[in-house]
Write an enzyme that holds these catalytic residues in place. Sequence first.
Site, short mmCIF file in Angstrom:
data_model
loop_
_atom_site.label_atom_id
_atom_site.label_comp_id
_atom_site.label_asym_id
_atom_site.label_seq_id
_atom_site.Cartn_x
_atom_site.Cartn_y
_atom_site.Cartn_z
N PRO A 128 0.81 -1.23 0.00
CA PRO A 128 0.00 0.00 0.00
C PRO A 128 0.84 1.27 0.00
CG PRO A 128 -0.91 -1.59 1.54
CD PRO A 128 0.38 -2.18 1.05
N GLY A 131 5.28 1.34 -4.09
CA GLY A 131 5.16 0.82 -5.46
C GLY A 131 6.45 1.07 -6.21
N ARG A 275 -16.86 7.58 -42.25
CA ARG A 275 -17.54 8.78 -41.76
C ARG A 275 -17.32 9.94 -42.74
NH1 ARG A 275 -21.56 10.47 -38.41
NH2 ARG A 275 -21.13 12.54 -37.58
N HIS A 345 -12.95 9.42 -33.98
CA HIS A 345 -14.33 8.93 -33.90
C HIS A 345 -15.32 10.04 -33.51
CE1 HIS A 345 -12.55 4.91 -34.05
NE2 HIS A 345 -13.75 4.39 -34.13
N GLU A 370 4.48 -2.07 -13.99
CA GLU A 370 5.92 -2.43 -14.16
C GLU A 370 6.81 -1.19 -14.12
OE1 GLU A 370 6.46 -5.47 -13.96
OE2 GLU A 370 4.67 -6.44 -14.75
N THR A 372 6.36 3.28 -13.43
CA THR A 372 5.75 4.41 -14.13
C THR A 372 6.73 5.01 -15.15
OG1 THR A 372 6.58 6.00 -12.53
CG2 THR A 372 4.44 5.01 -12.03
#
Length: 390
Positions: A128, A131, A275, A345, A370, A372
């Site tokens: 926690p 990391g 489109r 889009h 894995e 940052t």
Amino acid sequence: MTIATLTEEQQLIIDTVREFVEREVIPVADAMEHADEYPDKIVEQMKEMGLFGMMVPEEYGGLGQPLTVYAQTMVELSRGWMSLAGILNTHTMATYLIKSYGTDDQKQRFLPRMVGGDPRASLLMSEPHAGSDVQAIKTRAVKDGDDYVINGQKMWATNGLRSGLCMTLTKTADTDPPFKGMSMFIVEKEAGAERSGGVIVGKNIEKLGYKGVETTEIAFDDHRVPAKNLLGDEEGQGFIHNMGAIEVGRVNVAARALGVATRAFEEAIRYAQQRETFGKPIAQHQAIQFKLAEMATKIEAAKMLMLNAAGLKDAGERTDLEAGMAKLYASEMCMEVCTEALRIHGGYGYSKEYTVERLFRDAPFFLIGEGTSEIQKMVIARNLLKKYKV
Ligand SMILES: Cc1cc2nc3c(=O)[nH]c(=O)nc-3n(C[C@H](O)[C@H](O)[C@H](O)COP(=O)(O)OP(=O)(O)OC[C@H]3O[C@@H](n4cnc5c(N)ncnc54)[C@H](O)[C@@H]3O)c2cc1C
């Protein structure tokens, strides 16, 4: 550049995965992702195809393939649905750890079973409060007779519930620097159980994307592990083992990012030809063409970096620098390509009716998992300063 040439058999493996993805994954991926549904049937098919033993030597029943081939199959799987590659990733890192650093006894006991995906494996490194700063972990393993007793709290365990084997990074001694006192254990637990012995699996963490595969907390409460499950039978090697596996993991993340970006590009170039605005397909507007050109060029560049890092790792070289570059570039590229695909889009890109919406939510994971982007830049710079030392 170290780009390995593939044998016919290796190309066939990649083509087979691509066909499987077209047939079995693409038609169902959007619906399963929206439902956050675990892909049981697809995982069974992946087991039958031998994907869980892809990098395990043939003497243990695996396919014995190099990282170069494994990574290209991950591109294909992620082109369909990146969660499938996530289900495989921690397992492959675990088989890599045992194959590379395990004792003969550990290889014999675990690898022949792991090639079939039973048990599947998770990799418990993050906590926690820790990391990026792996050396700050607190989970502790204390020797007691023929066992070690593990206490602590792990976070972000991909495959946390369904794994039957957890590669667990712990502290076995207080040292300066801390990494010298870290050790990796092969912890067995009952797959699917919320509690087995002193291993307690927390609830599934709800995520932005990367759905279908579970991500959990895992707590260790006086959990006993036989001493023969200390990876490599030597304390103090855990950090080094972890770093070796992370090079594989970083190439794997680069491959997954490449797969997601490729799909986003394919969706965008198709949509752009269908489109129409101002009396012609939007693909005929130069502004859209420039986007498509940049997207495809960046995808190609990421592929070269990924194949180079995989090729070096297969050749037995340290690949801190190259895997870091591949992971950094591919993950940032994927986020950019997915953003551009969504913009091509227009409003429909913001709708769950279109695949690009899912890809856009999956992409940010690659910036974090894995290590940052900031951590990759630190790793790259450290290596460059060593290489170009004056
Ligand atoms: C979906 C998901 C699945 C995961 N699966 C696993 C798994 O299976 N096993 C596992 O062990 N872990 C797993 N992780 C954890 C992942 O590896 C970590 O989230 C990651 O390493 C970042 O650590 P953190 O979240 O603690 O962020 P922190 O380390 O707290 O970082 C926070 C921010 O600060 C930045 N930062 C930190 N240090 C520095 C520095 N020195 N200089 C500049 N910037 C810095 C970071 O780049 C980031 O932007 C998973 C994460 C996610 C989101």
